[in-house]
Design a protein around this motif. Structure first.
Motif, PDB file in Angstrom:
ATOM      1  N   SER A  17      10.377   5.310  -4.755  1.00 23.27           N
ATOM      2  CA  SER A  17       9.870   4.523  -6.025  1.00 23.27           C
ATOM      3  C   SER A  17       9.399   2.880  -5.341  1.00 23.27           C
ATOM      4  CB  SER A  17      10.858   4.236  -7.125  1.00 23.27           C
ATOM      5  OG  SER A  17      11.981   3.344  -6.302  1.00 23.27           O
ATOM      6  N   GLY A  18       9.872   2.665  -4.373  1.00 25.58           N
ATOM      7  CA  GLY A  18       9.508   1.289  -3.716  1.00 25.58           C
ATOM      8  C   GLY A  18       7.889   1.276  -3.310  1.00 25.58           C
ATOM      9  N   GLU A  19       7.379   2.343  -3.020  1.00 25.55           N
ATOM     10  CA  GLU A  19       5.845   2.614  -2.433  1.00 25.55           C
ATOM     11  C   GLU A  19       4.880   2.360  -3.467  1.00 25.55           C
ATOM     12  OE1 GLU A  19       5.791   6.231  -0.330  1.00 25.55           O
ATOM     13  OE2 GLU A  19       7.734   5.757   0.814  1.00 25.55           O
ATOM     14  N   LEU A  20       4.034   1.214  -3.149  1.00 28.29           N
ATOM     15  CA  LEU A  20       2.910   1.154  -4.278  1.00 28.29           C
ATOM     16  C   LEU A  20       1.644   1.897  -3.673  1.00 28.29           C
ATOM     17  CD1 LEU A  20       3.426  -2.785  -4.830  1.00 28.29           C
ATOM     18  CD2 LEU A  20       4.000  -0.839  -6.181  1.00 28.29           C
ATOM     19  N   SER A  21       1.059   2.426  -4.912  1.00 28.03           N
ATOM     20  CA  SER A  21      -0.445   2.777  -4.509  1.00 28.03           C
ATOM     21  C   SER A  21      -1.416   1.779  -3.914  1.00 28.03           C
ATOM     22  CB  SER A  21      -1.163   3.358  -5.666  1.00 28.03           C
ATOM     23  OG  SER A  21      -1.507   2.287  -6.641  1.00 28.03           O
ATOM     24  N   PRO A  22      -2.272   2.265  -2.973  1.00 30.65           N
ATOM     25  CA  PRO A  22      -3.144   1.233  -2.373  1.00 30.65           C
ATOM     26  C   PRO A  22      -3.873   0.556  -3.483  1.00 30.65           C
ATOM     27  CG  PRO A  22      -3.435   3.501  -1.084  1.00 30.65           C
ATOM     28  CD  PRO A  22      -2.283   3.581  -2.399  1.00 30.65           C
ATOM     29  N   ARG A  23      -4.435   1.323  -4.458  1.00 35.70           N
ATOM     30  CA  ARG A  23      -4.922   0.457  -5.716  1.00 35.70           C
ATOM     31  C   ARG A  23      -4.109  -0.717  -6.036  1.00 35.70           C
ATOM     32  NH1 ARG A  23      -8.723  -2.315  -7.882  1.00 35.70           N
ATOM     33  NH2 ARG A  23      -9.252  -2.213  -9.939  1.00 35.70           N
ATOM     34  N   LEU A  24      -2.914  -0.574  -6.490  1.00 38.75           N
ATOM     35  CA  LEU A  24      -1.943  -1.644  -7.013  1.00 38.75           C
ATOM     36  C   LEU A  24      -1.732  -2.542  -6.101  1.00 38.75           C
ATOM     37  CD1 LEU A  24      -0.348  -2.363  -9.324  1.00 38.75           C
ATOM     38  CD2 LEU A  24       1.635  -0.771  -8.703  1.00 38.75           C
ATOM     39  N   LEU A  25      -1.447  -2.130  -4.998  1.00 38.86           N
ATOM     40  CA  LEU A  25      -1.358  -3.106  -3.935  1.00 38.86           C
ATOM     41  C   LEU A  25      -2.397  -4.064  -3.668  1.00 38.86           C
ATOM     42  CD1 LEU A  25       0.500  -4.255  -1.636  1.00 38.86           C
ATOM     43  CD2 LEU A  25      -0.106  -2.526   0.027  1.00 38.86           C
ATOM     44  N   ALA A  26      -3.769  -3.518  -3.764  1.00 37.63           N
ATOM     45  CA  ALA A  26      -4.765  -4.415  -3.808  1.00 37.63           C
ATOM     46  C   ALA A  26      -4.869  -5.631  -4.625  1.00 37.63           C
ATOM     47  CB  ALA A  26      -6.123  -3.536  -3.564  1.00 37.63           C
ATOM     48  N   LEU A  27      -4.471  -4.984  -5.996  1.00 34.39           N
ATOM     49  CA  LEU A  27      -4.578  -5.800  -7.396  1.00 34.39           C
ATOM     50  C   LEU A  27      -3.643  -6.815  -6.839  1.00 34.39           C
ATOM     51  CD1 LEU A  27      -4.807  -2.961 -10.122  1.00 34.39           C
ATOM     52  CD2 LEU A  27      -6.527  -4.876  -9.305  1.00 34.39           C
ATOM     53  N   ILE A  28      -2.305  -6.763  -6.445  1.00 33.02           N
ATOM     54  CA  ILE A  28      -1.123  -7.597  -6.315  1.00 33.02           C
ATOM     55  C   ILE A  28      -1.544  -8.792  -5.231  1.00 33.02           C
ATOM     56  CG2 ILE A  28       1.081  -8.020  -5.485  1.00 33.02           C
ATOM     57  CD1 ILE A  28       1.789  -5.534  -6.925  1.00 33.02           C
ATOM     58  N   LYS A  29      -2.275  -8.322  -4.265  1.00 34.87           N
ATOM     59  CA  LYS A  29      -2.716  -9.056  -3.212  1.00 34.87           C
ATOM     60  C   LYS A  29      -3.832  -9.897  -4.032  1.00 34.87           C
ATOM     61  CE  LYS A  29      -2.041  -6.471   0.858  1.00 34.87           C
ATOM     62  NZ  LYS A  29      -2.618  -5.693   1.884  1.00 34.87           N
ATOM     63  N   LEU A  66      17.040   1.224 -11.980  1.00 33.54           N
ATOM     64  CA  LEU A  66      15.970   2.071 -12.005  1.00 33.54           C
ATOM     65  C   LEU A  66      15.313   2.482 -10.619  1.00 33.54           C
ATOM     66  CD1 LEU A  66      13.867   3.871 -13.916  1.00 33.54           C
ATOM     67  CD2 LEU A  66      12.576   1.864 -14.002  1.00 33.54           C
ATOM     68  N   SER A  67      15.368   1.598  -9.750  1.00 34.16           N
ATOM     69  CA  SER A  67      15.016   1.740  -8.536  1.00 34.16           C
ATOM     70  C   SER A  67      15.960   2.683  -7.749  1.00 34.16           C
ATOM     71  CB  SER A  67      15.030   0.542  -7.849  1.00 34.16           C
ATOM     72  OG  SER A  67      14.570   0.495  -6.401  1.00 34.16           O
ATOM     73  N   ALA A  68      17.225   2.314  -7.978  1.00 40.52           N
ATOM     74  CA  ALA A  68      18.276   3.268  -7.392  1.00 40.52           C
ATOM     75  C   ALA A  68      18.345   4.704  -7.810  1.00 40.52           C
ATOM     76  CB  ALA A  68      19.940   2.902  -7.578  1.00 40.52           C
ATOM     77  N   ALA A  69      17.937   4.823  -9.070  1.00 43.01           N
ATOM     78  CA  ALA A  69      17.768   6.228  -9.617  1.00 43.01           C
ATOM     79  C   ALA A  69      16.790   7.070  -9.270  1.00 43.01           C
ATOM     80  CB  ALA A  69      17.723   6.115 -11.319  1.00 43.01           C
TER      81      ALA A  69
END
Length: 65
Positions: A36-48, A28-31
């Protein structure tokens, strides 16, 4: 009444399920391409935040953020 198991039903274990998910993710990432590897700032904050609360549940890619 119990639900009968279909004769052609395939049972897989946790290890094989994880491997299948990983391969689907790679394809999926290759397609989708590099964006597609870039995360939104909000999602990155949630993961942190997840890594701070319970490091065992944070995705490996984000360990130590």
């Amino acid at each position: 009444m119990l639900n009968p198991v279909p004769q052609n039903d395939v049972q897989i274990n946790r290890i094989h399920s994880g491997a299948i998910c990983k391969e689907i993710g790679k394809e999926l990432s290759a397609a989708l391409g590099p964006q597609s590897g870039e995360l939104s700032p909000r999602l990155l904050a949630l993961i942190k935040g997840l890594a701070k609360v319970d490091p065992r549940k944070a995705p490996r890619k984000f360990d130590g953020i």
